[in-house]
Design a protein around this motif. Structure first.
Motif, PDB file in Angstrom:
ATOM      1  N   ILE A 114       7.078 -40.248  14.470  1.00  0.00           N
ATOM      2  CA  ILE A 114       6.249 -39.972  15.646  1.00  0.00           C
ATOM      3  C   ILE A 114       5.177 -38.940  15.323  1.00  0.00           C
ATOM      4  N   LEU A 115       5.567 -37.853  14.668  1.00  0.00           N
ATOM      5  CA  LEU A 115       4.598 -36.794  14.372  1.00  0.00           C
ATOM      6  C   LEU A 115       3.536 -37.257  13.385  1.00  0.00           C
ATOM      7  N   ALA A 116       3.929 -38.049  12.403  1.00  0.00           N
ATOM      8  CA  ALA A 116       2.939 -38.571  11.460  1.00  0.00           C
ATOM      9  C   ALA A 116       1.937 -39.465  12.186  1.00  0.00           C
ATOM     10  N   ARG A 117       2.413 -40.253  13.132  1.00  0.00           N
ATOM     11  CA  ARG A 117       1.511 -41.114  13.898  1.00  0.00           C
ATOM     12  C   ARG A 117       0.595 -40.282  14.786  1.00  0.00           C
ATOM     13  N   LEU A 118       1.121 -39.246  15.420  1.00  0.00           N
ATOM     14  CA  LEU A 118       0.276 -38.389  16.251  1.00  0.00           C
ATOM     15  C   LEU A 118      -0.779 -37.678  15.410  1.00  0.00           C
ATOM     16  N   ALA A 119      -0.413 -37.312  14.178  1.00  0.00           N
ATOM     17  CA  ALA A 119      -1.399 -36.708  13.284  1.00  0.00           C
ATOM     18  C   ALA A 119      -2.499 -37.707  12.960  1.00  0.00           C
ATOM     19  N   GLU A 120      -2.141 -38.981  12.724  1.00  0.00           N
ATOM     20  CA  GLU A 120      -3.140 -40.022  12.484  1.00  0.00           C
ATOM     21  C   GLU A 120      -4.069 -40.190  13.679  1.00  0.00           C
ATOM     22  N   LEU A 121      -3.507 -40.037  14.868  1.00  0.00           N
ATOM     23  CA  LEU A 121      -4.297 -40.170  16.099  1.00  0.00           C
ATOM     24  C   LEU A 121      -5.098 -38.909  16.411  1.00  0.00           C
ATOM     25  N   ARG A 122      -4.986 -37.900  15.541  1.00  0.00           N
ATOM     26  CA  ARG A 122      -5.702 -36.633  15.678  1.00  0.00           C
ATOM     27  C   ARG A 122      -5.327 -35.883  16.958  1.00  0.00           C
ATOM     28  N   VAL A 123      -4.066 -35.979  17.333  1.00  0.00           N
ATOM     29  CA  VAL A 123      -3.562 -35.191  18.452  1.00  0.00           C
ATOM     30  C   VAL A 123      -3.339 -33.768  17.952  1.00  0.00           C
ATOM     31  N   PRO A 124      -3.942 -32.756  18.579  1.00  0.00           N
ATOM     32  CA  PRO A 124      -3.750 -31.377  18.122  1.00  0.00           C
ATOM     33  C   PRO A 124      -2.285 -30.958  18.226  1.00  0.00           C
TER      34      PRO A 124
END
Length: 373
Positions: free
Chosen positions: A144-154
């Motif tokens: 989940i966190l890797a995907r959020l990082a890809e989505l550029r979620v701060p």
């Protein structure tokens, strides 16, 4: 502590500065090192966030602070998890779940697509992740966190609530054991942390190491001690011990199952319970463990005798160790050499009678050809 006059004074001082209610000011002070939530009562911003957890046995809706909930149903420590794009990974995971007979709701393909879409559509909002310390959950967290990082979620818009124990529960098994009231209290404890860019970077590295075609990066993650992803290192250590051991070709789980049967467990259900009791943080479901027992019973040179024979192993199946099983358990024979292997661990496909990667108990690392295996 909350009855002490000094603490009450500090609560009221915060209320005067922030305009918060007594309960909100108190929760921030009790949280200690946790970074403050966005402006407004904690319940308000949490209610607007997207909440993500490991399964619907957890009563997040009942807390009143989680209006939108996504349950992350995937057993990532089983089956292939290669380094491919999100769409291809959904297809691979759905095919594996269906092929393993684990899609009991008949929704794997749609479920994976819906959860990923919901995660992405919230990219401009807040996220609250509710998870546990075991391997099952830690792999979900890094995905989940890797995907959020890809989505550029701060990182500051991601809050992680992660526990490995709970007061009053001697053998903590998971968030599903907690009442809605107990869950509602967790955001005000040290189990709750607003993440930092360093945590997102670590999760991204861990997800890449897990999905790589070789296990070369597992040791570095196992050695990490992160104040935010505090259970990640031990989870990767446990994952590494699922590689076949140099001494007997068994994974740690297989060895514990055989030991339980050797110690007198009469059936698969009892063997599962006894093997799970030896885990620091139990993570493996009974159906997946029964499938492992079934493979050992149906191997070309069986390690287990199952009764009734020829039927899938379930809770009531009677088990006993074969002569070969006893020799393997004693380290006098090698399971992989005898029976071969066809298993995925993340992005690594172990197959054949001469697998490249083994767990070495002496060095407590995964070793391969370059290490003299």
């Amino acid at each position: 502590m909350t009855k002490q006059a000094d603490f009450k004074r500090r609560v009221r001082e915060r209320m005067a500065k922030t305009g918060e209610s007594y309960a909100t000011a108190r929760s921030h002070l009790l949280a200690g090192q946790r970074q403050p939530a966005p402006s407004g009562p904690a319940g308000d911003w949490m209610a607007e966030a997207l909440h993500v957890s490991n399964g619907d046995a957890t009563d997040l809706p009942g807390t009143g602070i989680a209006r939108r909930v996504v349950f992350w149903r995937d057993v990532l420590h089983e089956g292939p998890v290669p380094a491919v794009g999100p769409e291809e990974l959904r297809r691979i995971r759905a095919a594996f779940i269906i092929g393993a007979g684990a899609d009991d709701r008949g929704e794997a393909t749609a479920m994976f697509a819906e959860r990923d879409r919901t995660l992405e559509e919230n990219r401009d909002g807040e996220y609250v992740l509710w998870f546990e310390a075991d391997l099952y959950d830690q792999l979900q967290i890094i995905q989940i966190l890797a995907r959020l990082a890809e989505l550029r979620v701060p990182a500051e818009r991601i809050t992680l609530i992660c526990i490995g124990e709970h007061p009053g529960i001697a053998r903590f098994g998971g968030l599903g054991q907690l009442t809605a009231e107990q869950l509602r209290e967790l955001p005000a404890t040290k189990a709750c942390a607003r993440l930092t860019p360093a945590a997102l970077e670590l999760a991204t590295r861990a997800w890449a190491a897990f999905r790589a075609p070789t296990p070369a990066g597992l040791g570095a993650i196992a050695a990490v001690r992160s104040p935010e992803l505090r259970f990640l290192g031990e989870a990767f250590d446990r994952l590494s011990r699922e590689y076949p051991a140099t001494r007997d070709g068994l994974s740690l789980t297989e060895r514990r199952v055989l030991a339980a049967v050797a110690d007198g467990a009469p059936d698969a259900g009892t063997a599962f319970v006894r093997a799970a009791a030896r885990e620091t943080r139990p993570y493996l479901g009974d159906d997946w463990c029964f499938a492992m027992m079934d493979r050992m019973a149906r191997a070309p040179v069986p390690l287990l005798d199952a009764d009734p024979a020829g039927e899938p192993v379930d809770r009531a199946t009677r088990l006993r160790l074969t002569g070969t099983g006893a020799r393997v358990l004693a380290g006098r024979a090698d399971h992989v050499t005898l029976n071969g292997l066809d298993r995925w661990i993340g992005g690594v496909h172990l197959r054949g009678r001469h697998v490249r990667w083994r767990w070495d108990d002496g060095t407590e690392t995964v070793v391969g050809p370059a290490d003299g295996d």
